[in-house]
Design an enzyme around this catalytic site. Structure first.
Site, PDB file in Angstrom:
ATOM      1  N   HIS A  69       0.784  -1.393  -0.031  1.00 60.90           N
ATOM      2  CA  HIS A  69       0.047   0.123   0.039  1.00 60.90           C
ATOM      3  C   HIS A  69       0.842   1.137   0.202  1.00 60.90           C
ATOM      4  O   HIS A  69       0.476   2.093  -0.875  1.00 60.90           O
ATOM      5  CB  HIS A  69      -0.985   0.129   1.374  1.00 60.90           C
ATOM      6  CG  HIS A  69      -1.748   1.108   1.313  1.00 60.90           C
ATOM      7  ND1 HIS A  69      -3.019   1.088   1.422  1.00 60.90           N
ATOM      8  CD2 HIS A  69      -1.629   2.584   1.617  1.00 60.90           C
ATOM      9  CE1 HIS A  69      -3.665   2.314   1.685  1.00 60.90           C
ATOM     10  NE2 HIS A  69      -2.556   3.167   1.978  1.00 60.90           N
ATOM     11  N   GLU A  70       1.849   1.333   0.834  1.00 57.92           N
ATOM     12  CA  GLU A  70       2.621   2.665   1.112  1.00 57.92           C
ATOM     13  C   GLU A  70       3.689   2.685  -0.234  1.00 57.92           C
ATOM     14  O   GLU A  70       3.992   3.709  -0.525  1.00 57.92           O
ATOM     15  CB  GLU A  70       3.401   2.404   2.309  1.00 57.92           C
ATOM     16  CG  GLU A  70       2.579   2.497   3.582  1.00 57.92           C
ATOM     17  CD  GLU A  70       1.471   3.524   3.443  1.00 57.92           C
ATOM     18  OE1 GLU A  70       1.668   4.733   2.849  1.00 57.92           O
ATOM     19  OE2 GLU A  70       0.425   3.401   4.189  1.00 57.92           O
ATOM     20  N   HIS A  73       2.013   4.197  -3.120  1.00 57.78           N
ATOM     21  CA  HIS A  73       2.029   5.527  -3.136  1.00 57.78           C
ATOM     22  C   HIS A  73       3.084   6.246  -3.673  1.00 57.78           C
ATOM     23  O   HIS A  73       2.927   7.232  -4.474  1.00 57.78           O
ATOM     24  CB  HIS A  73       1.713   6.203  -1.717  1.00 57.78           C
ATOM     25  CG  HIS A  73       0.268   5.954  -1.213  1.00 57.78           C
ATOM     26  ND1 HIS A  73      -0.723   6.648  -1.721  1.00 57.78           N
ATOM     27  CD2 HIS A  73      -0.150   5.432   0.081  1.00 57.78           C
ATOM     28  CE1 HIS A  73      -1.754   6.342  -1.000  1.00 57.78           C
ATOM     29  NE2 HIS A  73      -1.402   5.629  -0.066  1.00 57.78           N
TER      30      HIS A  73
END
Length: 164
Positions: A69-70, A73
């Site tokens: 998820h990170e 980004h």
């Protein structure tokens, strides 16, 4: 730094490089994150911060979902720039296409709330207990006064504390 997490960050970057056929600069990884957030991507600093406590308590899902998820980004920002939304189409494309994971915005890890001490102040009213925070208690010790809204008497520290 936990080695498994560092390895997972690298794996995510290798997957993105294979998918997009281009290199990505590796981020700095930090564990200086507390509270409810599992991870934070600082786009302009190329920095990933992770919550070590939540990692320890939810290691398997954290490695699979939160790290991807990170990283997604940072990859989305490096590919598409500043004009994209944090969890917009571009980020979702990376989560689904590159990592083959659902683009979940939030984790559902159980977060332990920190115990807080309350300082009990009183006035003559019935039900006249007022739990003060440590900060407000300190202000009283420095001379600030607080009044009961019902009887207008000055609240006085009872000497009691309560942990919530």
């Amino acid at each position: 730094m936990p080695e498994l997490l560092k390895e997972r960050v690298e794996t995510c970057y290798q997957q993105a490089e294979t998918f997009f056929k281009r290199p990505f600069p590796r981020p700095e990884v930090s564990f200086k994150l507390r509270g409810q957030k599992a991870g934070v991507a600082h786009l302009h600093e190329n920095l990933l911060r992770f919550n070590l406590q939540l990692y320890r308590e939810n290691q398997e899902d954290f490695l699979r979902q939160t790290v991807a998820h990170e990283v997604a980004h940072l990859v989305a920002h490096q590919l598409f720039g500043d004009s994209i939304q944090a969890h917009g189409e571009e980020w979702q494309l990376i989560m689904r296409g590159v990592y083959e994971l659902p683009p979940n915005r939030c984790h559902n890890y159980e977060v332990q709330r920190r115990a807080t001490t309350r300082y009990i102040y009183r006035c003559p009213c019935p039900q006249g207990d007022f739990p003060f925070t440590a900060q407000r208690h300190k202000l009283v010790r420095q001379g600030r006064r607080y009044l009961c809204k019902r009887c207008r008497a000055i609240l006085v520290y009872s000497g009691e504390t309560r942990v919530e």
